[in-house]
Scaffold this motif. Sequence first.
Motif, short mmCIF file in Angstrom:
data_model
loop_
_atom_site.label_atom_id
_atom_site.label_comp_id
_atom_site.label_asym_id
_atom_site.label_seq_id
_atom_site.Cartn_x
_atom_site.Cartn_y
_atom_site.Cartn_z
N SER A 20 26.02 28.34 -11.90
CA SER A 20 24.83 29.06 -12.38
C SER A 20 23.82 28.14 -13.06
CB SER A 20 25.26 30.17 -13.34
OG SER A 20 25.95 29.62 -14.44
N LYS A 21 24.07 26.81 -12.98
CA LYS A 21 23.17 25.81 -13.57
C LYS A 21 23.04 25.93 -15.08
CE LYS A 21 20.42 24.83 -9.44
NZ LYS A 21 21.42 25.36 -8.51
N ARG A 22 24.12 26.40 -15.73
CA ARG A 22 24.14 26.47 -17.19
C ARG A 22 24.85 25.26 -17.80
NH1 ARG A 22 25.80 31.95 -16.40
NH2 ARG A 22 27.91 31.31 -17.02
N PHE A 23 25.47 24.44 -16.96
CA PHE A 23 26.19 23.27 -17.45
C PHE A 23 25.17 22.20 -17.85
CE2 PHE A 23 28.77 19.44 -17.19
CZ PHE A 23 29.99 19.86 -17.73
N GLY A 24 25.22 21.78 -19.11
CA GLY A 24 24.16 20.94 -19.67
C GLY A 24 24.26 19.48 -19.29
N ASN A 25 23.46 18.67 -19.96
CA ASN A 25 23.39 17.23 -19.70
C ASN A 25 24.18 16.42 -20.72
OD1 ASN A 25 21.74 17.64 -17.52
ND2 ASN A 25 19.86 17.42 -18.68
N ASP A 26 25.10 17.07 -21.41
CA ASP A 26 25.93 16.37 -22.38
C ASP A 26 27.28 17.05 -22.47
OD1 ASP A 26 26.81 14.66 -24.33
OD2 ASP A 26 25.41 15.33 -25.89
N PHE A 27 28.27 16.29 -22.86
CA PHE A 27 29.62 16.81 -23.06
C PHE A 27 29.66 17.75 -24.26
CE2 PHE A 27 33.88 16.18 -25.06
CZ PHE A 27 34.66 16.72 -24.05
N LYS A 28 28.99 17.35 -25.34
CA LYS A 28 29.00 18.15 -26.57
C LYS A 28 28.39 19.52 -26.34
CE LYS A 28 30.81 15.05 -29.32
NZ LYS A 28 32.12 15.28 -29.94
N GLY A 29 29.12 20.54 -26.76
CA GLY A 29 28.63 21.90 -26.63
C GLY A 29 28.85 22.53 -25.28
N SER A 30 29.39 21.77 -24.33
CA SER A 30 29.61 22.31 -22.98
C SER A 30 30.97 23.01 -22.88
CB SER A 30 29.56 21.17 -21.95
OG SER A 30 30.71 20.35 -22.08
N SER A 31 31.13 23.79 -21.82
CA SER A 31 32.41 24.45 -21.58
C SER A 31 33.50 23.42 -21.29
CB SER A 31 32.28 25.44 -20.42
OG SER A 31 31.60 24.85 -19.32
N LEU A 32 33.10 22.25 -20.77
CA LEU A 32 34.07 21.18 -20.53
C LEU A 32 34.63 20.66 -21.85
CD1 LEU A 32 35.48 19.36 -18.44
CD2 LEU A 32 33.54 17.79 -18.62
N GLU A 33 33.79 20.62 -22.89
CA GLU A 33 34.28 20.20 -24.21
C GLU A 33 35.35 21.16 -24.71
OE1 GLU A 33 32.67 19.14 -28.72
OE2 GLU A 33 31.56 20.57 -27.46
N PHE A 34 35.16 22.47 -24.47
CA PHE A 34 36.15 23.45 -24.89
C PHE A 34 37.49 23.18 -24.19
CE2 PHE A 34 32.46 26.55 -25.64
CZ PHE A 34 32.38 26.19 -26.97
N VAL A 35 37.43 22.91 -22.89
CA VAL A 35 38.65 22.63 -22.13
C VAL A 35 39.37 21.42 -22.71
CG1 VAL A 35 39.55 21.87 -19.89
CG2 VAL A 35 37.84 23.68 -19.99
N LEU A 36 38.63 20.35 -22.93
CA LEU A 36 39.25 19.12 -23.43
C LEU A 36 39.72 19.27 -24.87
CD1 LEU A 36 39.72 16.51 -21.80
CD2 LEU A 36 38.00 17.98 -20.77
N SER A 37 39.06 20.13 -25.65
CA SER A 37 39.52 20.39 -27.01
C SER A 37 40.89 21.07 -26.99
CB SER A 37 38.52 21.28 -27.76
OG SER A 37 37.30 20.61 -27.95
N CYS A 38 41.05 22.02 -26.09
CA CYS A 38 42.35 22.69 -25.95
C CYS A 38 43.43 21.70 -25.53
CB CYS A 38 42.27 23.82 -24.93
SG CYS A 38 41.28 25.23 -25.46
N ILE A 39 43.06 20.75 -24.67
CA ILE A 39 44.02 19.76 -24.18
C ILE A 39 44.38 18.76 -25.28
CG2 ILE A 39 44.37 17.84 -22.57
CD1 ILE A 39 42.71 19.42 -20.52
N THR A 40 43.37 18.21 -25.95
CA THR A 40 43.65 17.19 -26.96
C THR A 40 44.42 17.75 -28.15
OG1 THR A 40 41.47 17.55 -27.97
CG2 THR A 40 41.66 15.76 -26.38
#
Length: 416
Positions: free
Chosen positions: A50-70
Amino acid sequence: MSDHLLSIIHQYKNDQESVYNTWFINNEERLKAFRSIRRGVLQVIEDIKSKRFGNDFKGSSLEFVLSCITEQKQVFEGASHPFYWKPKLRIPDIYENQSNKIAFGQFLENCIHAKNEEQVVKEIEKLDALKIKGLGPAVASILYFLHPTWIPPFNTAIINGFNYLFKDKKKLGSWGEYLKIREVIMDMNRQHCNELSLDTGAFSGLLFEIGTQKLLLGKDEYLSETERNRLEKLIEKRHKEKRAETADEHLHNEMQFHLLKIGHALGYDVIAASNDRSKEWNGNKFTFISLANFPPLVLDKEVLNTVKLIDVLWFQKGTPKVIAAFEVEKSTSIYSGILRLTDLSCSLNSKEEVLYLVVPDQREKDVVMQLTRPSIRQGNMEMKYICFSDLRQHCDALCKFGDDHSIMQKIAKEAV
């Protein structure tokens, strides 16, 4: 090699402070993480579509995924570092390059829906062929939580352990090298699954222990004084981590018991998470005030399994109607707790139940930050938080003077 490896596996399993005993088995937080991470990956895919994925890791849904992993600690402590956006190097190139971003999203979607391991390997090979700068086998740590019996996690310590155990010289940043390592790990895992598990996390944990020199492959006479001092520091660090985890677990049990006690005193049916019902705090067994069986909620099987892992639920007496839900967070991801409560709220779709995060006082800023995110506010859920100290201090008063669940508003706070 087989007999030697078997003896190493036994050493690994017999060490009560090893990754095997402190992370892989008897760890409900590990089990909860799989659902949270899977849902998080689906959100990453949707954001890219949906083109909501931003231009940075911080604040992105990918950061949430990696936070759960780390926050799985130990094996995954540095898993998020390869995904940080490094502007000068333009890596990993999945933030500014739209084609690469879409390719990454399609890769995740194809992997999450794969029916066998050959499909996942094929997707890895397709991704590797694109040569996206900075997007290497660190992604395997995400894939592990989607398919733990097919894809082993991967990091510096694991590859060091692999090279030391198998007398090899594999390198870190190559998908080709990763796939070769995976073949060996899968083969060894199949041979020794009776001693370990079909889940590749157990064998990867063994390699991690070897790679960090927490597990030695024989006597240590060959160690220099410097190496011996380093090893002793690692062992002491592990002792401290184990003591901290034990203290965390005791604190978690205490908060669960207070919540069960209050709900029971207010006249509700109460139940602890499915993997916590045999626990106790200060000699008080949860089973003495908790329901013996989970009420018959009509939910999708996967969602129901997640809801059953919510730390404490209050039900209207004799009914499956949820009155309040509580997630107790310690050092684990606040976001994963929010996801479980969100699953419950979205599935029930009644908006009558009240959702609470119960957090250590020192994590109050973290919970406010998470609850004020736009993606959470858009859900229009009534989600509040309670600090440990307030719950502990006022538990008896809430039991004595409360008439219904609204008494919890006396100690609950809203994120503003």
